[in-house]
Scaffold this motif. Structure first.
Motif, short mmCIF file in Angstrom:
data_model
loop_
_atom_site.label_atom_id
_atom_site.label_comp_id
_atom_site.label_asym_id
_atom_site.label_seq_id
_atom_site.Cartn_x
_atom_site.Cartn_y
_atom_site.Cartn_z
N TYR A 71 65.92 -27.20 55.50
CA TYR A 71 65.06 -26.09 55.10
C TYR A 71 64.08 -25.75 56.23
O TYR A 71 63.67 -26.63 56.99
CB TYR A 71 64.27 -26.45 53.84
N LYS A 111 69.02 -11.18 51.50
CA LYS A 111 69.65 -11.46 50.21
C LYS A 111 70.35 -10.20 49.67
O LYS A 111 71.45 -10.29 49.11
CB LYS A 111 68.61 -11.96 49.21
N GLU A 165 73.37 -15.69 50.93
CA GLU A 165 72.89 -16.63 49.90
C GLU A 165 71.87 -17.54 50.55
O GLU A 165 72.22 -18.40 51.37
CB GLU A 165 74.07 -17.43 49.34
N ILE A 166 70.61 -17.33 50.22
CA ILE A 166 69.51 -18.09 50.82
C ILE A 166 68.73 -18.78 49.71
O ILE A 166 68.25 -18.14 48.79
CB ILE A 166 68.58 -17.17 51.63
N GLU A 167 68.66 -20.08 49.83
CA GLU A 167 67.96 -20.88 48.82
C GLU A 167 66.48 -20.97 49.19
O GLU A 167 66.13 -21.24 50.34
CB GLU A 167 68.57 -22.27 48.76
N SER A 168 65.61 -20.71 48.21
CA SER A 168 64.16 -20.83 48.41
C SER A 168 63.62 -21.93 47.51
O SER A 168 63.81 -21.89 46.29
CB SER A 168 63.48 -19.50 48.07
N VAL A 169 62.98 -22.93 48.11
CA VAL A 169 62.45 -24.07 47.35
C VAL A 169 60.98 -24.26 47.72
O VAL A 169 60.63 -24.35 48.90
CB VAL A 169 63.24 -25.36 47.65
N TYR A 219 63.11 -22.21 53.24
CA TYR A 219 64.34 -21.45 53.08
C TYR A 219 65.52 -22.16 53.76
O TYR A 219 65.38 -22.79 54.79
CB TYR A 219 64.20 -20.06 53.71
N LYS A 220 66.68 -22.02 53.12
CA LYS A 220 67.91 -22.59 53.69
C LYS A 220 69.06 -21.65 53.39
O LYS A 220 69.25 -21.21 52.25
CB LYS A 220 68.19 -23.96 53.08
N ILE A 237 72.74 -20.74 52.62
CA ILE A 237 73.85 -21.44 51.97
C ILE A 237 75.19 -20.80 52.33
O ILE A 237 76.17 -21.49 52.60
CB ILE A 237 73.69 -21.42 50.43
N ASN A 238 75.20 -19.48 52.39
CA ASN A 238 76.45 -18.78 52.66
C ASN A 238 76.16 -17.41 53.25
O ASN A 238 75.14 -16.79 52.94
CB ASN A 238 77.26 -18.63 51.37
#
Length: 328
Positions: free
Chosen positions: A16, A41, A46-50, A55-56, A58-59
Motif C-alpha cells: 500500500y 477507478k 481496481e484500486i483498494e483503499s484501506v 492505496y493499492k 489490484i487490477n
C-alpha cells in the motif's frame, strides 16, 4: 501531478502507498490525490483503499490510453518517448503526418480506440473497431536516406512478431513477406509506412500498425483471411502491454538496423520469422515469378529460386507475393 505519475507509483510497489506519501511525493493536497484515484477507478482500475494503509492497485483494465502505457515500468526501456491517445480519429497515420513537420522531438506514438478512416496498403480500408485492437502510428525522424526507409517496415514487422511471441511463446506467429503478421497462417496485423522527404533528406517517417488483438467479428469481405490473436489462440492479450513490448523490440531491431542502415545483420532473424521461407510462391504485378522463397537480402528484397535454378530478387511495393495455393 498526472494520472501517469500516480499509476507509476501504484504499479511499482506491491504494498500500500499512503495518501500522505503521495501528497509529499507530488506536493499536492489529499483532496487532489483522492480526485485522481477516483478518476482512475472510473477508468476501470481496481484500486483498494484501506484506512491507515493507503492505496493499492489490484487490477488494470484493458485500455490503451497514454497514461496506462507510459506508466508501465518497462516503457522507458523502449523506442517510444511519448504517447498521444484519441478515443476516435480518422487515422493515426493522418494525425502523425499532420504533426510531422513541426515535430522535432523524440519518437512519438499516436494510438486510438477507433479509426473512421484507417487505411491499409494500396489505399484499402482497414477496419478498426473499438475496444479490441491496437491502431497506432509511430512518428520519428531517422537519419537515413529516403531510399532506405522502406526497410523500416520490415524492422517494424519483426518487432510486432517478436512482441507477440514474447507474450505468447506458444503462438505460431510468423511474417508473410514483407510485413503481414500471421498466426496459424491467418493475418492479424498490417503495417503501412509513409514518409515526407526530399531527394536526400527525410523530414519524418510514419509507421502505421493495425493489430487485431481481441477482435471477435470481421466484415464478410475479409473474414476468410483476417483473424485476431484471441480468435486464433484463445488468449486475451493486454493491449497496452503489447504496445510496450513492441516498443522494446522495435528499439532492439532498429538499433541493429542503424549500424549499417540496412538489414544485413537482421536477415537471419527475419528469415526465421518468414513463413514463406522454403515454400512455393508466385508474384503478381508487373513481373510474374514462380519458385521457392529462399529468404531476404540486406535490402529486404525476397529472393526466389525459380524452377531453372535462377535467383530472382523481388522488391516490396512492386509486386505482391502469395503462396501458390493459399494466402501464404
Amino acid at each position: 501531478m498526472t494520472k501517469t505519475d500516480v499509476l507509476k507509483l501504484l504499479k511499482n510497489t506491491n504494498d500500500y502507498i499512503s495518501g500522505q506519501m503521495l501528497c509529499e511525493e507530488f506536493g499536492v493536497s489529499r483532496t487532489a490525490i483522492w480526485k485522481v484515484i477516483n478518476q482512475l477507478k472510473e477508468d476501470g482500475y481496481e484500486i483498494e483503499s484501506v484506512s491507515n494503509k493507503g492505496y493499492k492497485i489490484i487490477n488494470s483494465p484493458d485500455i490503451i490510453k497514454d497514461y496506462e502505457i507510459e506508466s508501465n515500468k518497462e516503457f522507458s526501456d523502449g523506442f517510444i518517448a511519448k504517447v498521444e491517445y484519441f478515443d476516435e480519429i480518422d487515422s493515426t497515420n493522418n494525425e502523425a503526418k499532420r504533426q510531422g513537420d513541426d515535430y522535432n522531438s523524440e519518437p512519438k506514438l499516436f494510438i486510438t480506440e477507433s479509426q473512421t478512416g484507417g487505411r491499409g496498403r494500396r489505399g484499402r480500408n482497414w477496419v478498426s473497431p473499438k475496444g479490441s485492437g491496437i491502431w497506432m502510428s509511430l512518428l520519428f525522424k531517422p537519419d537515413i536516406m529516403p531510399s532506405q526507409a522502406s526497410m523500416l517496415t520490415i524492422v517494424a514487422a519483426m518487432a510486432v512478431a517478436a512482441a507477440i511471441k514474447d507474450l505468447l511463446p506458444e503462438a505460431d506467429c510468423k511474417i508473410k513477406w514483407p510485413n503481414d503478421i500471421v498466426i496459424n497462417e491467418r493475418k492479424v496485423c498490417g503495417i503501412l509506412t509513409e514518409m515526407s522527404a526530399e531527394l536526400e533528406y527525410i523530414h519524418y517517417v510514419v509507421i502505421g500498425i493495425g493489430i487485431n488483438v481481441n477482435t471477435t467479428e470481421f466484415p464478410d469481405e475479409i473474414k476468410d483471411i483476417a483473424a485476431s490473436i484471441y480468435s486464433l489462440t484463445g488468449v486475451k492479450v493486454n493491449r497496452s502491454q503489447l504496445v510496450v513490448v513492441f516498443s522494446k523490440e522495435f528499439k532492439k531491431f532498429y538499433n541493429i538496423f542503424m549500424v549499417k542502415k540496412d538489414l544485413g545483420d537482421l536477415v537471419n532473424d527475419y528469415d526465421k520469422m518468414l513463413i514463406n521461407k522454403g515454400r512455393e510462391v508466385s508474384t503478381t504485378g508487373a513481373v510474374a515469378i514462380e519458385g521457392k522463397a529462399v529468404g531476404i537480402n540486406s535490402l529486404g528484397e525476397l529472393i526466389i529460386k525459380t524452377k531453372d535454378g535462377a535467383l530472382e530478387s523481388v522488391r516490396a511495393g512492386e509486386v505482391s507475393v502469395r503462396g501458390l495455393y493459399s494466402y501464404v
